[in-house]
Design a protein around this motif. Structure first.
Motif, PDB file in Angstrom:
ATOM      1  N   LYS A 235      63.005  29.771 -20.194  1.00  9.93           N
ATOM      2  CA  LYS A 235      64.017  29.971 -21.465  1.00  9.93           C
ATOM      3  C   LYS A 235      63.524  29.506 -22.780  1.00  9.93           C
TER       4      LYS A 235
ATOM      5  N   LYS B 161      57.282  20.405 -14.532  1.00 11.59           N
ATOM      6  CA  LYS B 161      57.819  20.847 -13.155  1.00 11.59           C
ATOM      7  C   LYS B 161      59.378  20.859 -13.218  1.00 11.59           C
ATOM      8  N   ILE B 162      59.875  19.765 -13.860  1.00 11.81           N
ATOM      9  CA  ILE B 162      61.310  19.712 -13.655  1.00 11.81           C
ATOM     10  C   ILE B 162      61.863  20.879 -14.772  1.00 11.81           C
ATOM     11  N   LEU B 163      61.313  21.010 -15.672  1.00 14.52           N
ATOM     12  CA  LEU B 163      61.819  22.075 -16.731  1.00 14.52           C
ATOM     13  C   LEU B 163      61.800  23.699 -16.030  1.00 14.52           C
ATOM     14  N   GLU B 164      60.605  23.647 -15.286  1.00 18.29           N
ATOM     15  CA  GLU B 164      60.378  24.845 -14.564  1.00 18.29           C
ATOM     16  C   GLU B 164      61.301  25.038 -13.469  1.00 18.29           C
ATOM     17  N   LYS B 165      61.424  24.063 -12.918  1.00 21.53           N
ATOM     18  CA  LYS B 165      62.748  24.051 -11.536  1.00 21.53           C
ATOM     19  C   LYS B 165      64.103  24.484 -11.878  1.00 21.53           C
ATOM     20  N   ASN B 166      64.494  23.874 -13.119  1.00 19.24           N
ATOM     21  CA  ASN B 166      65.919  24.117 -13.456  1.00 19.24           C
ATOM     22  C   ASN B 166      65.763  25.342 -14.626  1.00 19.24           C
ATOM     23  N   LYS B 167      64.727  26.108 -14.647  1.00 19.03           N
ATOM     24  CA  LYS B 167      64.548  27.237 -15.301  1.00 19.03           C
ATOM     25  C   LYS B 167      64.728  27.185 -16.681  1.00 19.03           C
ATOM     26  N   THR B 168      64.744  25.999 -17.267  1.00 18.82           N
ATOM     27  CA  THR B 168      64.460  25.693 -18.704  1.00 18.82           C
ATOM     28  C   THR B 168      63.168  26.028 -19.490  1.00 18.82           C
TER      29      THR B 168
END
Length: 169
Positions: free
Chosen positions: A162, A152-159
């Motif tokens: 990518k 979710k952290i990766l998803e939230k910052n759009k990482t």
């Protein structure tokens, strides 16, 4: 171009296997390996059900060989890994679905499959059908919480998007 994509996915698969083997003894108690479930879910999200299945089998075999762990290293990982990837894809890349697949696949299916494996193949006469369910559920829930938070952290910052897109370039 297809070979480049496959090579990237195989390298990432090898990375997940290595991480799974290296971190598994850190938080492992007999029948309780939450880091395996973290790796299963993250691998399912990045690579899909088949790669995740291969990852779980590979980690299980290596853990059995290196750490003298019972066949639970395999039965406690493969069903959840595959179901995690299937549900993640079926529910349109929903991270919660991936976690639910891991919990159902490992906590319920894997724990019940472990009974005949340990009773008849490993010769453990003390096991019953639901012997492993409490520890498998606890481990997979803990691993799922960590994986969900991480993804979710990766998803939230759009990482996350990518990184997944880079696998298919």
């Amino acid at each position: 171009m297809k070979n480049k994509i496959t090579l990237r996915k195989l390298v990432l698969l090898a990375f997940f296997v290595a991480i799974g083997v290296v971190i598994s003894p850190i938080l492992r108690v007999h029948g309780f390996a939450p880091t395996q479930h973290l790796v299963n879910i993250v691998c399912s999200v990045f690579l899909g059900p088949w790669y995740s299945l291969v990852c779980a089998i590979s980690i299980g075999i290596l853990r059995m060989m290196l750490f003298a762990i019972t066949p639970l290293a395999i039965t406690g990982g493969v069903f959840g890994a595959f179901l995690s990837g299937v549900l993640y894809r079926h529910f349109k890349e929903n991270i919660l679905a991936a976690c639910a697949g891991e919990i159902i696949g490992t906590g319920i299916i894997g724990s019940m499959i472990s009974f005949p494996v340990m009773k008849f193949i490993a010769g453990d006469a003390k096991v019953a059908l639901f012997t492993y369910t409490p520890s498998f559920l606890a481990a997979t829930i803990l691993g799922s919480i960590v994986a969900f938070t991480f993804l979710k952290i990766l998803e939230k910052n759009k990482t996350l998007g990518k990184m997944k897109a880079r696998l298919d370039e």
